[in-house]
Design a protein around this motif. Sequence first.
Motif, PDB file in Angstrom:
ATOM      1  N   SER A   1       0.820  -1.201  -0.036  1.00  0.00           N
ATOM      2  CA  SER A   1      -0.066   0.026  -0.096  1.00  0.00           C
ATOM      3  C   SER A   1       0.818   1.164  -0.110  1.00  0.00           C
ATOM      4  O   SER A   1       2.244   1.280   0.254  1.00  0.00           O
TER       5      SER A   1
ATOM      6  N   GLY B   1       1.042   3.912   2.193  1.00  0.00           N
ATOM      7  CA  GLY B   1       1.681   3.987   3.404  1.00  0.00           C
ATOM      8  C   GLY B   1       2.740   3.047   3.683  1.00  0.00           C
ATOM      9  O   GLY B   1       3.858   3.268   4.225  1.00  0.00           O
ATOM     10  N   GLU B   2       2.534   1.798   3.372  1.00  0.00           N
ATOM     11  CA  GLU B   2       3.766   0.916   3.510  1.00  0.00           C
ATOM     12  C   GLU B   2       4.896   1.175   2.665  1.00  0.00           C
ATOM     13  O   GLU B   2       5.878   1.076   3.211  1.00  0.00           O
TER      14      GLU B   2
ATOM     15  N   GLN C   1       5.894   4.017   1.896  1.00  0.00           N
ATOM     16  CA  GLN C   1       6.369   5.304   2.373  1.00  0.00           C
ATOM     17  C   GLN C   1       7.290   4.717   3.321  1.00  0.00           C
ATOM     18  O   GLN C   1       8.410   5.458   3.812  1.00  0.00           O
ATOM     19  N   ARG C   2       6.890   3.802   4.526  1.00  0.00           N
ATOM     20  CA  ARG C   2       7.645   3.492   5.742  1.00  0.00           C
ATOM     21  C   ARG C   2       8.755   2.705   5.241  1.00  0.00           C
ATOM     22  O   ARG C   2       9.731   2.763   5.844  1.00  0.00           O
TER      23      ARG C   2
ATOM     24  N   THR D   1       3.833  12.879   2.638  1.00  0.00           N
ATOM     25  CA  THR D   1       2.711  12.101   3.208  1.00  0.00           C
ATOM     26  C   THR D   1       1.536  12.650   2.283  1.00  0.00           C
ATOM     27  O   THR D   1       0.257  12.377   2.611  1.00  0.00           O
TER      28      THR D   1
ATOM     29  N   LEU E   1      -1.339  10.237   0.843  1.00  0.00           N
ATOM     30  CA  LEU E   1      -1.773   9.230   1.872  1.00  0.00           C
ATOM     31  C   LEU E   1      -3.106   9.739   2.318  1.00  0.00           C
ATOM     32  O   LEU E   1      -3.479  10.801   2.504  1.00  0.00           O
TER      33      LEU E   1
ATOM     34  N   THR F   1      -3.639   6.729   7.233  1.00  0.00           N
ATOM     35  CA  THR F   1      -2.148   6.510   7.166  1.00  0.00           C
ATOM     36  C   THR F   1      -1.040   7.496   7.268  1.00  0.00           C
ATOM     37  O   THR F   1      -0.049   7.358   7.644  1.00  0.00           O
ATOM     38  N   GLU F   2      -1.460   9.014   7.050  1.00  0.00           N
ATOM     39  CA  GLU F   2      -0.585   9.975   7.216  1.00  0.00           C
ATOM     40  C   GLU F   2      -0.067  10.335   8.494  1.00  0.00           C
ATOM     41  O   GLU F   2       1.063  10.483   8.845  1.00  0.00           O
TER      42      GLU F   2
ATOM     43  N   VAL G   1       2.305   7.536   9.319  1.00  0.00           N
ATOM     44  CA  VAL G   1       3.793   7.596   8.430  1.00  0.00           C
ATOM     45  C   VAL G   1       4.365   9.079   9.205  1.00  0.00           C
ATOM     46  O   VAL G   1       5.576   9.240   9.014  1.00  0.00           O
TER      47      VAL G   1
END
Length: 612
Positions: free
Chosen positions: A504, A506-507, A509-510, A530, A533, A537-538, A541
Amino acid sequence: MSAQTQTADPDKIESADGGIGVSIGRILKLLARPELAKWRPVMVLAILLTLAAAVLEVAFPLLLGYAINKLVADQDGLVAGFGPAMFWLSVALGVRFLGGGLPQLRDWLFSPVSQDAQRIACVDAFGHAQSLSLGFHQTRRTGALNRVIERGASAIDYLIRFLAFNIGPTIVRLILASIALAFAYDPLLALVAVVTIVLYAVATIMITEWRVRQRRRMNEADTRFRGIAVDILTNFETVKSFAAAHRETGRFNEAMRNYNHRYVDAVRSMYVLNATQAFAMNAGLLAALVISAWNVSQGTMLVGDLTGVMAMFLSLYAPLNILGWAWREIKQGAVDLEKLYGLLGMKPEVADKPDAVELMTPNGSVAFEGVGFTHDARAVGVQDISFDLPAGKKIAFVGTSGAGKSTLLKLLFRFYDVLSGRVLVDGKDVRDLTQESLRQALGLVPQDVVLFNETIKSNISYAKPEATMEQLRDAARRAQLLDFIESLPEGWETRVGERGLKLSGGEKQRVGIARVILADPAILVLDEATSALDSATEAAVQDALDEASKGRTTLMVAHRLSTVQNADEIVVLKAGQVIERGTHEDLLAAKGEYADMWARQAKRDALAVAAE
């Protein structure tokens, strides 16, 4: 041939056009490279085997004719002459076997040399493409660039083999055969052989030049076709989201139709060449047989000599036919090599100075002094941007789309060079630093983190390949990703898919944040990390970003103003210029552009909450 000239290209990869002479020089320089020094004895042995094979191929017709003459010349019957005739016939066949076997041994020995030469050239081109500036890669198709390197590497193999093992030995063979025909049989036969060869060569060269033009057009269509195919497949998600599959299939169809048309033209030109070559060779053979038959009838040649002449011409025609094919391949290989060396000849727009220094143990301070820059494709860039960011502090850039926020970050990374002013890191102009050491001091989390189609482990460790498992786990934990990874069936060995599409937003981004934490840069750069997102999720993150920014100099580009409230300074940009700057509280109190943006976003957020 003339010196190199640069010609235009649809994908803007210039052709270093130099013809066959320049291509031969390039191949010789490649073979002379120190990396290929270990293969020098093999190269010498391969050439000696090739020359020996040429001598044996010429000797076979002479021995065959002699054996037949031995058989026919016996006046007491065939039995008495059978033994000597069979001996010389056996010798002739042994010579023929060796003449055909030595080139096979040569190819067996030379195969690793050719592959190593291709590898070196390919790696050079690939590495050079990597060294070219961001602007180069933004205007070239990935598929087209890859195709140029592939075709260039294949051309190197063709040219090495044909120049060393076909053209050179064939010329030697023709010279030896002409001498043998003149001294063993009739000088007129040598003349026929030479004239046939000259006519064949002239016709081959003239038609091949026409074919090269066909080949160039086919290559251009092929490059465009492959580039479009890769472009469409790479962006399949966009294609699907716009229901454009039918339209893109039509675009693929048109590109392939154009390639097919060019391919047919190139193939038909080959048929014209083959027919012309066959006519020249058969006319020469007919003339040689007529002369030989006349000599036999006059008693100046024996029947065995007639057989020898025929075998000699047929022996000549085998390499002569290969010569025509080899000439075509060499010309076509030279065309393919033009692109490869054109790529190698391109200079990066941003390059290290000869006296560039390493950025050692960076502290992390950043300063822009009167910076101005404009993209080629834009009328407005950034103008007179100045700020001083001490080590460990945080600055945020906000403004409408196209205001120049991300451009400032690209200038810090030195993806582009400023047109005016200076960008300083630790008080040093980035143009005086090596790009590698500068970028090692910087850690980027972009709006859309792009991942390799590898495992989660390899994507995080990309920042530090030698990292231990303990370091990887710590980076993932600080990026709030560890629990997710350990919940997966394959854990750290889970593959993320093309460009990370199995994860996803968010995943992804992390994963990007974990990668930056592992790299441990002095300066953290967040480019709207962010903005793509959802709110929930934002928030997760953002916590990971706050963890990543601890103790580091941080530069942020933000669309959502809620993420920049704690910045030490906020710079508001509009049309490439600074219109406001200060802390969050100062800018709200000023009731200017920033306050208006804050009010608009607060209103939108309130409406969104009410809608839920």
